[in-house]
Each structure stands twice: as structure tokens, then as C-alpha cells.
Design a protein around this motif. Structure first.
Motif, PDB file in Angstrom:
ATOM      1  N   ASN A 110       5.075  -7.804 -14.209  1.00 28.46           N
ATOM      2  CA  ASN A 110       6.124  -8.823 -14.347  1.00 28.46           C
ATOM      3  C   ASN A 110       7.521  -8.225 -14.299  1.00 28.46           C
ATOM      4  OD1 ASN A 110       4.127 -10.695 -14.586  1.00 28.46           O
ATOM      5  ND2 ASN A 110       4.446 -11.108 -16.760  1.00 28.46           N
ATOM      6  N   GLN A 111       7.713  -7.085 -14.969  1.00 28.07           N
ATOM      7  CA  GLN A 111       9.032  -6.443 -15.005  1.00 28.07           C
ATOM      8  C   GLN A 111       9.503  -6.087 -13.604  1.00 28.07           C
ATOM      9  OE1 GLN A 111       8.660  -3.088 -17.604  1.00 28.07           O
ATOM     10  NE2 GLN A 111      10.450  -3.717 -18.803  1.00 28.07           N
ATOM     11  N   VAL A 112       8.613  -5.523 -12.817  1.00 23.48           N
ATOM     12  CA  VAL A 112       8.952  -5.099 -11.454  1.00 23.48           C
ATOM     13  C   VAL A 112       9.266  -6.312 -10.589  1.00 23.48           C
ATOM     14  CG1 VAL A 112       8.059  -3.948  -9.390  1.00 23.48           C
ATOM     15  CG2 VAL A 112       7.537  -3.023 -11.661  1.00 23.48           C
ATOM     16  N   ILE A 113       8.444  -7.348 -10.710  1.00 23.45           N
ATOM     17  CA  ILE A 113       8.660  -8.570  -9.915  1.00 23.45           C
ATOM     18  C   ILE A 113      10.005  -9.196 -10.270  1.00 23.45           C
ATOM     19  CG2 ILE A 113       7.817 -10.895  -9.456  1.00 23.45           C
ATOM     20  CD1 ILE A 113       4.979  -9.822 -10.006  1.00 23.45           C
ATOM     21  N   ALA A 114      10.298  -9.303 -11.565  1.00 27.74           N
ATOM     22  CA  ALA A 114      11.562  -9.909 -12.017  1.00 27.74           C
ATOM     23  C   ALA A 114      12.758  -9.135 -11.482  1.00 27.74           C
ATOM     24  CB  ALA A 114      11.603  -9.972 -13.534  1.00 27.74           C
ATOM     25  N   ALA A 115      12.696  -7.800 -11.544  1.00 33.57           N
ATOM     26  CA  ALA A 115      13.819  -6.984 -11.065  1.00 33.57           C
ATOM     27  C   ALA A 115      13.971  -7.104  -9.557  1.00 33.57           C
ATOM     28  CB  ALA A 115      13.599  -5.523 -11.464  1.00 33.57           C
ATOM     29  N   THR A 116      12.857  -7.103  -8.838  1.00 39.31           N
ATOM     30  CA  THR A 116      12.910  -7.170  -7.376  1.00 39.31           C
ATOM     31  C   THR A 116      13.438  -8.518  -6.885  1.00 39.31           C
ATOM     32  OG1 THR A 116      11.003  -5.688  -7.297  1.00 39.31           O
ATOM     33  CG2 THR A 116      11.547  -6.874  -5.277  1.00 39.31           C
ATOM     34  N   LEU A 117      12.945  -9.596  -7.517  1.00 40.62           N
ATOM     35  CA  LEU A 117      13.337 -10.945  -7.069  1.00 40.62           C
ATOM     36  C   LEU A 117      14.609 -11.457  -7.751  1.00 40.62           C
ATOM     37  CD1 LEU A 117       9.832 -12.648  -6.952  1.00 40.62           C
ATOM     38  CD2 LEU A 117      11.110 -11.598  -5.076  1.00 40.62           C
ATOM     39  N   ARG A 118      15.130 -10.654  -8.702  1.00 40.14           N
ATOM     40  CA  ARG A 118      16.352 -11.010  -9.423  1.00 40.14           C
ATOM     41  C   ARG A 118      16.219 -12.345 -10.157  1.00 40.14           C
ATOM     42  NH1 ARG A 118      21.209 -10.354  -5.459  1.00 40.14           N
ATOM     43  NH2 ARG A 118      22.260 -11.113  -7.318  1.00 40.14           N
ATOM     44  N   VAL A 119      15.113 -12.450 -10.913  1.00 43.27           N
ATOM     45  CA  VAL A 119      14.880 -13.613 -11.776  1.00 43.27           C
ATOM     46  C   VAL A 119      14.537 -13.090 -13.161  1.00 43.27           C
ATOM     47  CG1 VAL A 119      14.089 -15.120  -9.902  1.00 43.27           C
ATOM     48  CG2 VAL A 119      12.425 -13.749 -11.154  1.00 43.27           C
ATOM     49  N   SER A 120      14.441 -13.975 -14.129  1.00 40.87           N
ATOM     50  CA  SER A 120      14.122 -13.534 -15.490  1.00 40.87           C
ATOM     51  C   SER A 120      12.628 -13.230 -15.616  1.00 40.87           C
ATOM     52  CB  SER A 120      14.508 -14.613 -16.501  1.00 40.87           C
ATOM     53  OG  SER A 120      13.653 -15.726 -16.384  1.00 40.87           O
ATOM     54  N   GLU A 121      12.326 -12.327 -16.531  1.00 41.98           N
ATOM     55  CA  GLU A 121      10.914 -12.015 -16.783  1.00 41.98           C
ATOM     56  C   GLU A 121      10.183 -13.254 -17.295  1.00 41.98           C
ATOM     57  OE1 GLU A 121       9.743  -8.357 -18.770  1.00 41.98           O
ATOM     58  OE2 GLU A 121      11.768  -7.591 -18.392  1.00 41.98           O
ATOM     59  N   ARG A 122      10.887 -14.059 -18.039  1.00 38.80           N
ATOM     60  CA  ARG A 122      10.287 -15.293 -18.578  1.00 38.80           C
ATOM     61  C   ARG A 122       9.803 -16.200 -17.444  1.00 38.80           C
ATOM     62  NH1 ARG A 122       8.647 -17.301 -23.472  1.00 38.80           N
ATOM     63  NH2 ARG A 122       9.123 -19.490 -23.615  1.00 38.80           N
ATOM     64  N   SER A 123      10.600 -16.329 -16.378  1.00 43.73           N
ATOM     65  CA  SER A 123      10.188 -17.140 -15.230  1.00 43.73           C
ATOM     66  C   SER A 123       8.943 -16.545 -14.579  1.00 43.73           C
ATOM     67  CB  SER A 123      11.311 -17.225 -14.200  1.00 43.73           C
ATOM     68  OG  SER A 123      12.391 -17.952 -14.703  1.00 43.73           O
ATOM     69  N   VAL A 124       8.927 -15.231 -14.434  1.00 39.26           N
ATOM     70  CA  VAL A 124       7.770 -14.566 -13.812  1.00 39.26           C
ATOM     71  C   VAL A 124       6.525 -14.771 -14.671  1.00 39.26           C
ATOM     72  CG1 VAL A 124       6.824 -12.355 -13.049  1.00 39.26           C
ATOM     73  CG2 VAL A 124       9.228 -12.888 -12.621  1.00 39.26           C
ATOM     74  N   GLU A 125       6.679 -14.670 -15.995  1.00 41.74           N
ATOM     75  CA  GLU A 125       5.546 -14.905 -16.885  1.00 41.74           C
ATOM     76  C   GLU A 125       5.011 -16.320 -16.708  1.00 41.74           C
ATOM     77  OE1 GLU A 125       6.968 -14.206 -20.836  1.00 41.74           O
ATOM     78  OE2 GLU A 125       7.344 -12.073 -20.448  1.00 41.74           O
ATOM     79  N   TRP A 126       5.932 -17.267 -16.647  1.00 48.91           N
ATOM     80  CA  TRP A 126       5.558 -18.675 -16.474  1.00 48.91           C
ATOM     81  C   TRP A 126       4.839 -18.857 -15.144  1.00 48.91           C
ATOM     82  CZ3 TRP A 126       4.886 -22.952 -19.089  1.00 48.91           C
ATOM     83  CH2 TRP A 126       4.904 -24.182 -18.448  1.00 48.91           C
ATOM     84  N   TRP A 127       5.351 -18.332 -14.068  1.00 47.86           N
ATOM     85  CA  TRP A 127       4.727 -18.465 -12.750  1.00 47.86           C
ATOM     86  C   TRP A 127       3.350 -17.807 -12.722  1.00 47.86           C
ATOM     87  CZ3 TRP A 127       9.705 -16.560  -9.884  1.00 47.86           C
ATOM     88  CH2 TRP A 127      10.671 -17.568  -9.926  1.00 47.86           C
ATOM     89  N   ARG A 128       3.243 -16.649 -13.365  1.00 45.99           N
ATOM     90  CA  ARG A 128       1.953 -15.946 -13.378  1.00 45.99           C
ATOM     91  C   ARG A 128       0.903 -16.790 -14.105  1.00 45.99           C
ATOM     92  NH1 ARG A 128       0.152 -10.655 -12.417  1.00 45.99           N
ATOM     93  NH2 ARG A 128       2.263  -9.807 -12.378  1.00 45.99           N
ATOM     94  N   ARG A 129       1.286 -17.393 -15.237  1.00 41.14           N
ATOM     95  CA  ARG A 129       0.366 -18.254 -15.978  1.00 41.14           C
ATOM     96  C   ARG A 129      -0.081 -19.426 -15.103  1.00 41.14           C
ATOM     97  NH1 ARG A 129       3.416 -20.108 -20.182  1.00 41.14           N
ATOM     98  NH2 ARG A 129       3.378 -18.036 -21.056  1.00 41.14           N
ATOM     99  N   GLN A 130       0.871 -20.046 -14.411  1.00 39.92           N
ATOM    100  CA  GLN A 130       0.529 -21.170 -13.528  1.00 39.92           C
ATOM    101  C   GLN A 130      -0.392 -20.699 -12.408  1.00 39.92           C
ATOM    102  OE1 GLN A 130       4.613 -22.314 -12.609  1.00 39.92           O
ATOM    103  NE2 GLN A 130       4.283 -24.283 -13.610  1.00 39.92           N
TER     104      GLN A 130
END
Length: 179
Positions: free
Chosen positions: A34-54
Motif C-alpha cells: 500500500n505504501q508503495v502504491i500510494a507514493a507512486t500514484l500520489r494518493v493517500s494510503e487510506r485511499s489505497v487501503e480502501w481500494w484494496r479492501r474493495q
């Protein structure tokens, strides 16, 4: 995220945001953290966590945007019909007086289109289509403006107690002149 009146994302911006979600799905499948995805896509880790859960629960289709929840649910034809009905007035719809309240407009929308709005949502809908809040002036039906003006000019000066003549230093607001 809130936007100014008439603001929001354009279609191109919405498409770009959707592309970010799809990039995240591809990275989930590749096993990125999640950390890597958030940094690469320039979004919050919280959004990535939410998307991963979905994504885990329903796949890539669940990660796709559902659209803005604030979009109007009435079509343009329905809004035009609602405006025609509002112009007919409350009496035509069974209310005893000529006052459109938000609760009445909400009830009218429910009757006409079987769609439920909150009172606040009804206000936003009306405002979006150019309706404004108005409050009628409260006046007695029997009021005679000419008689009121005549009374103010002729009777009131006689009824009002005459003012005492001002004497030097008589007012609490005046100070004696310093010598």
C-alpha cells in the motif's frame, strides 16, 4: 471533497481519477504494498487501503467509482414537470394556503416521482435550478398605509411627551469642559 457552486470535476478529470483506481488494481495484482502504491500514484494510503479492501471483496469492478452521490436524481424532464407543478401553487395540490414550504415541495416530489429527498436535499435541488428562498412580508389584511402615515404625522407628535430642554451638563454623555 466539497466544491464551489457549479464546481466539481470535469469529465476529463473524472476519467483521470478512474485511471488512478485502475492503476491501483493492477498494482494489487502485482503484489505491491500500500505504501508503495500510494507514493507512486500520489494518493493517500487510506485511499489505497480502501481500494484494496474493495478489490479483495468484489474484484476490479468494486474499485470503480460509483459516481458523485450529489448528482441530481431527477431528470431534466422531471425537473421541468416539477417546476410546472410548483407554478400551479399549493392550493392546486391540496394545501389550504399559498405557501410553498420545503416540506411541501419534498412531499410533492415524492407524490409525482416516487423519489424521496430530505428537506435539505430539496433545498439544494431547488437552489440548483434557480429557485430562491423568499419570506412574504407579514402585514395585516386590513392595513391602511395612508391612515398609518397620517397618524404618524398628526397624532403621534401630540401623544409623544415633549422633550425636556437640554441644559449644559445634563446629559450623562457630556462631560464638563476641562479648564
Amino acid at each position: 471533497m466539497r466544491y464551489a457552486q457549479g464546481g466539481g470535476l470535469t469529465d476529463a478529470q473524472r476519467t483521470a481519477r478512474e485511471r488512478v483506481r485502475l492503476d491501483a488494481v493492477a498494482r494489487f495484482e502485482a503484489g505491491d504494498r500500500n505504501q508503495v502504491i500510494a507514493a507512486t500514484l500520489r494518493v493517500s494510503e487510506r485511499s489505497v487501503e480502501w481500494w484494496r479492501r474493495q478489490w479483495r471483496e468484489g474484484g476490479a469492478a468494486d474499485v470503480a467509482s460509483k459516481g458523485s452521490p450529489g448528482r441530481p436524481r431527477l431528470s431534466d424532464a422531471q425537473v421541468a414537470r416539477m417546476e410546472r407543478e410548483l407554478e400551479r401553487g399549493p392550493l392546486a395540490h391540496g394545501w389550504a394556503d399559498q405557501w410553498w414550504t420545503l416540506a411541501r415541495v419534498k412531499k410533492l416530489i415524492g407524490r409525482l416521482f416516487h423519489i424521496s429527498y430530505t428537506v435539505e436535499g430539496t433545498w439544494r435541488l431547488l437552489k440548483r435550478y434557480g429557485w430562491s428562498w423568499q419570506q412574504p412580508a407579514r402585514r395585516e389584511i386590513e392595513r391602511d398605509d395612508d391612515a398609518v402615515e397620517l397618524w404618524k404625522k398628526e397624532v403621534w407628535p401630540q401623544v409623544r411627551a415633549p422633550r425636556r430642554p437640554a441644559m449644559v451638563g445634563s446629559s450623562s454623555r457630556t462631560r464638563p469642559a476641562s479648564r
